[in-house]
Design a protein around this motif. Sequence first.
Motif, PDB file in Angstrom:
ATOM      1  N   SER A   1      42.346  41.809  36.463  1.00  0.00           N
ATOM      2  CA  SER A   1      43.241  40.660  36.273  1.00  0.00           C
ATOM      3  C   SER A   1      44.553  40.870  36.997  1.00  0.00           C
ATOM      4  CB  SER A   1      43.480  40.454  34.778  1.00  0.00           C
ATOM      5  OG  SER A   1      44.145  41.589  34.229  1.00  0.00           O
TER       6      SER A   1
ATOM      7  N   LYS B   1      43.310  33.304  30.986  1.00  0.00           N
ATOM      8  CA  LYS B   1      42.560  34.548  30.805  1.00  0.00           C
ATOM      9  C   LYS B   1      43.432  35.624  30.170  1.00  0.00           C
ATOM     10  CE  LYS B   1      39.775  37.894  33.367  1.00  0.00           C
ATOM     11  NZ  LYS B   1      39.269  38.283  34.700  1.00  0.00           N
TER      12      LYS B   1
ATOM     13  N   GLU C   1      42.848  37.478  26.672  1.00  0.00           N
ATOM     14  CA  GLU C   1      42.768  38.943  26.577  1.00  0.00           C
ATOM     15  C   GLU C   1      43.809  39.490  25.612  1.00  0.00           C
ATOM     16  OE1 GLU C   1      43.098  40.464  30.478  1.00  0.00           O
ATOM     17  OE2 GLU C   1      41.022  40.004  31.049  1.00  0.00           O
TER      18      GLU C   1
END
Length: 449
Positions: A315, A385, A389
Motif C-alpha cells: 500500500s 483501503k 486496513e
Amino acid sequence: MTLSPTPETLSSSQLLSSSMSSLSSSTSSRQASSQISKIYRQASTLFLTRRLPESLSTILPVITPPPAEDNAEGSGEGAPIAKASRTTRIKVWSLYLTILNAVLELAPDEGKAAFGTSEFRALVNKVREGEVWEDVVRNGYGGVEGDVDADVVINLATLLLAHANTQKTNQTRLENYLAASTSPNLNIAERLQAVPKGRRSPMKSGTDTPRDLNARVKILELYTLHVLLRNNEWDYSREFITMSEVLDEERREAFLQALQSLQDEQLDAERRQREERRYQEEMLKREIEEQRRKREQEERERKLQEEKRDSRKGSEVDYGVEDSYPSSGSAKARSVKGGSAKGSRNRPQSPPPTTRSSKPQKPVRKGKVEPTLGTRAANILANLKKVLESMAGALSTNPMLLLRTLCFMVAFLVLFGRRDVRERIRRAANQGWTKVLQTAGMGVKVSYI
C-alpha cells in the motif's frame, strides 16, 4: 621268660586305647566348643553394638582353617568350627552370615570407611558371586555338601536370595544339597571318620525328626517359591512341588496355592507395567502432538504477520506511485509548454489572448498540477483501503471495538424489529417528505412569479 601277648590281651589293649583316644577327643571337643562359645558371645556383643569390623575379625579365626605352618601334623584339618557341636556350629555360622548381610546393607561410602575399600569389595563380591556357600562347605563341613546343617543352608539361601547378582548359583547349590542329603553314603570308613569330628552322619535324610522335617520344608519353600521363581521357572517349580516326597497333601496344596497366587501377582504386575508404559507412551505422543500444533500455530501467525507487513508495504508503494502521477503530468505540461514556446519563436509575436482557453498555458508550478480523474479515483480507493486496513488492525488489537460494533448492529436490528418503532419512523419520514414537497412547490410558485 617273656610272655607273648594273647589275642584276648591284644583286643583288650586295643579297646582300652580306643576308649582313651575317644575320651581325649571328646574332652578336646568339649574344650573347643567351650572356647568357640566364648568367642561367639564376644562377636555377638560386638555385632549388637554395630561394631561390624570388630565382630567379623573376632569370629573369622573360628571359621577359617589355620595356616599351613601352624598345622604341625599337616593333616589338613578344617576350621575349629568343624569340631564343635551341632548347636554351636549353627550359631556361629548363622552369626557369620548375619554379619555379612549387615555389611552388604551398608552404604558404599560407609562400608569403605569401616572396612577399607579392598576388604569391603571382597566381602561384597564373596556374597554376590555365591562364594560364601563354598567357604562354609569347605571350612566347616570338610567339603561334603550333604553334611551342611539345614539351618545353615536356610541362612545361606536367604543371604544369596537377598544380595546375589543371579539366583542360578543359589539354585544349583540348593539342588546339590537336596540331592546329597537324600542319598545315603555307603562308605563306612568315611562315616566312622566323620563322627569323631562332630559332624552328623550322612545317612540321615533330613526328615528323621520333626525339627529336621520343618527345616527341610523351609528349604523346599525357599527353593520352589523364591529361587526358582526368580529364575522364571514356574512350571518346574509346580512339577517339583507335585513330585516331592517330603510334602504331604496339605502342605503340597498350600505350596501350589501360594505358587498360583505369586504367579497371579506377577501377571498383574506385568499388566500394570504394560498399562503404565502404554499410558506414558500416549502422554508422550500427546505432548509431541501438542508441541507440533503449537509450532504450526506459531508458523501460521508468523506468516500472517509477514503477509500483513507485505500488504502494508504494498500500500505504501502504491501511494508513492499515485504521487508520481502529477510529476508525469507536469512533465507533459513542460513538454507542451516547450513546444508552444518554440512555436512562438517561429511565429510573429502577438499579444496574448484574454480568453479562458489560454489559462492552461500559463506557467504552473511543479507540485500544484491538478490530478486527473483516474488519479483521483485511485487516491480514493487507496484511502479507502487504508481506512479498512486501519479498522482491521484496530479490531485485531482491540477486540472490544468489534464487540461494541456488533452490539450496536444487534441493538439496531432489534430496534427496527419492533413494529411500533417502524410505524413511528415511517410516519416521521412521510411527514418530512411532505414538508419537502410543500417547500419545493412553494419554491416553484415563487420562481414562476
